[in-house]
Design an enzyme around this catalytic site. Structure first.
Site, PDB file in Angstrom:
ATOM      1  CE  LYS A  16       0.697   1.737   4.213  1.00 50.15           C
ATOM      2  NZ  LYS A  16       1.013   2.938   4.820  1.00 50.15           N
ATOM      3  CG  ASP A 141      -1.096   0.213   8.043  1.00 45.09           C
ATOM      4  OD1 ASP A 141      -1.900   1.144   8.210  1.00 45.09           O
ATOM      5  OD2 ASP A 141       0.115   0.386   7.846  1.00 45.09           O
TER       6      ASP A 141
HETATM    7  O1  C5P Z   1      -0.972  -1.074  15.052  1.00 44.40           O
HETATM    8  P1  C5P Z   1       0.484  -1.296  14.807  1.00 44.40           P
HETATM    9  O2  C5P Z   1       1.046  -2.375  15.690  1.00 44.40           O
HETATM   10  O3  C5P Z   1       0.817  -1.511  13.386  1.00 44.40           O
HETATM   11  O4  C5P Z   1       1.205   0.054  15.213  1.00 44.40           O
HETATM   12  C1  C5P Z   1       2.596   0.147  15.395  1.00 44.40           C
HETATM   13  C2  C5P Z   1       2.891   1.353  16.257  1.00 44.40           C
HETATM   14  O5  C5P Z   1       2.576   2.548  15.533  1.00 44.40           O
HETATM   15  C3  C5P Z   1       2.081   1.432  17.532  1.00 44.40           C
HETATM   16  O6  C5P Z   1       2.712   0.760  18.589  1.00 44.40           O
HETATM   17  C4  C5P Z   1       2.010   2.921  17.783  1.00 44.40           C
HETATM   18  O7  C5P Z   1       3.206   3.354  18.383  1.00 44.40           O
HETATM   19  C5  C5P Z   1       1.991   3.519  16.390  1.00 44.40           C
HETATM   20  N1  C5P Z   1       0.636   3.864  15.896  1.00 44.40           N
HETATM   21  C6  C5P Z   1      -0.021   4.946  16.416  1.00 44.40           C
HETATM   22  N2  C5P Z   1      -1.268   5.283  15.935  1.00 44.40           N
HETATM   23  C7  C5P Z   1      -1.826   4.567  14.947  1.00 44.40           C
HETATM   24  C8  C5P Z   1      -1.148   3.465  14.385  1.00 44.40           C
HETATM   25  C9  C5P Z   1       0.089   3.135  14.886  1.00 44.40           C
HETATM   26  O8  C5P Z   1       0.482   5.619  17.319  1.00 44.40           O
HETATM   27  N3  C5P Z   1      -3.024   4.931  14.482  1.00 44.40           N
END
Ligand code: C5P
Length: 289
Positions: A16, A141
């Site tokens: 993406k 994502d």
């Molecule tokens: O959800 P995911 O594990 O992919 O997110 C990785 C990191 O990115 C999270 O631990 C957080 O620090 C940050 N994040 C965030 N806000 C979001 C998505 C991700 O702060 N909407």
């Protein structure tokens, strides 16, 4: 248990790109509220599931986590946990092409492909909505990657609104050699006054009008201004190289560092890809899907 008629199956996991990325604020749960226009592209991994002993993940990249740390394996466990079952013996093979830790949701897309494959192999125990809820628990994502195409992603990234498909075009993606930690970049964003934001409404209007020039003109990612100076300069240099080669617009994707340009003509896009490839191995020519 996995069905008796379960056979080896392969699914494409598309990369993406963010046509826009805006941070609206930090939330109580530590995540951030985002507003992003997302686009899937033809650059993809191939994800294969096959019956096996235990839960194994294999890939063509020696440095990828192969065990239960891999998002693809986490997807298998979540899938069967939700059904109140333990995961059956399974081998997942990831044929990786999407650069890793690059802001192109490669790992999330592999996990989403596993969810689609398993739901199909098990004859749809989850509705589309339930599968999306499962995806949310794997990563921010992953819900978008389940769906793909062109979409507005809001909230943590899980509130999705489909948008009109991007007009036909060529896209060159290029990953600089440095890596970025997503949590660290969010932390930097919290400490930075973000002066410029994308025109998300304008981007959506350009998509609705099918106007490639307006889409390319509105590419914008707030994370670019949050990068440390040397990294920001390298992203800018790649963007400039893409523009000099005829891109209508260029931007960084996600939390980076992959940087991409949109081209109306294949020939110019191919020349740009050839040029950047001399310096950056992870350069690809793709189309929106
Ligand atoms: O959800 P995911 O594990 O992919 O997110 C990785 C990191 O990115 C999270 O631990 C957080 O620090 C940050 N994040 C965030 N806000 C979001 C998505 C991700 O702060 N909407």
């Amino acid at each position: 248990m996995i069905r008796k008629n379960f056979v080896q199956q392969t699914e494409k996991a598309y990369a993406k790109l963010n046509l826009t990325l805006d941070i609206l604020g930090r939330r109580e749960d530590g995540y951030h509220d985002l507003s992003m226009v997302m686009q899937s592209i033809s650059l993809c991994d191939n994800v294969t599931i096959a019956p096996g002993d235990g839960l194994q993940v294999k890939s063509n990249l020696h440095y990828l986590p192969v065990g239960r740390k891999n998002l693809a394996a986490i997807a298998v466990e979540r899938f069967y946990d939700g059904l109140g079952q333990s995961a059956p013996g399974m081998e997942i093979t990831l044929e990786k092409r999407i650069p890793v830790c690059a802001g192109m949701a490669g790992g999330s897309s592999d996990a989403a492909a596993v969810l689609r494959l398993l739901n199909c192999a098990e004859e749809m125990p989850y509705t589309r909505e339930k599968l999306k809820e499962l995806a949310e628990k794997i990563g921010s994502d992953v819900p978008y990657c389940l769906m793909g195409g062109t979409a507005l992603a809001e909230g943590r990234g899980e509130r999705l609104t489909p948008l009109p498909a991007m007009p036909d075009c060529w896209i060159v993606t290029c990953k600089p050699k440095f890596s970025i930690s997503t949590p660290e970049l969010f932390a930097r964003a919290d400490q930075t006054r973000i002066a410029y934001h994308p025109d998300t409404a304008g981007m959506i209007a350009a998509l609705k009008a099918g106007n490639l020039k307006d889409i390319a003109y509105r590419l914008f990612n707030v994370f670019e201004d949050v990068l440390p100076d040397s990294q920001r300069s390298e992203v800018r240099e790649i963007k400039q190289a893409l523009i000099d080669a005829g891109a209508l617009g260029a931007s960084m994707s996600g939390s980076g560092p992959s940087t991409f340009g949109i081209f109306a003509e294949e020939e110019a896009a191919q020349l740009a890809a050839n040029l950047l490839q001399q310096q950056y191995r992870d350069t690809f020519l793709a189309k929106p899907v």
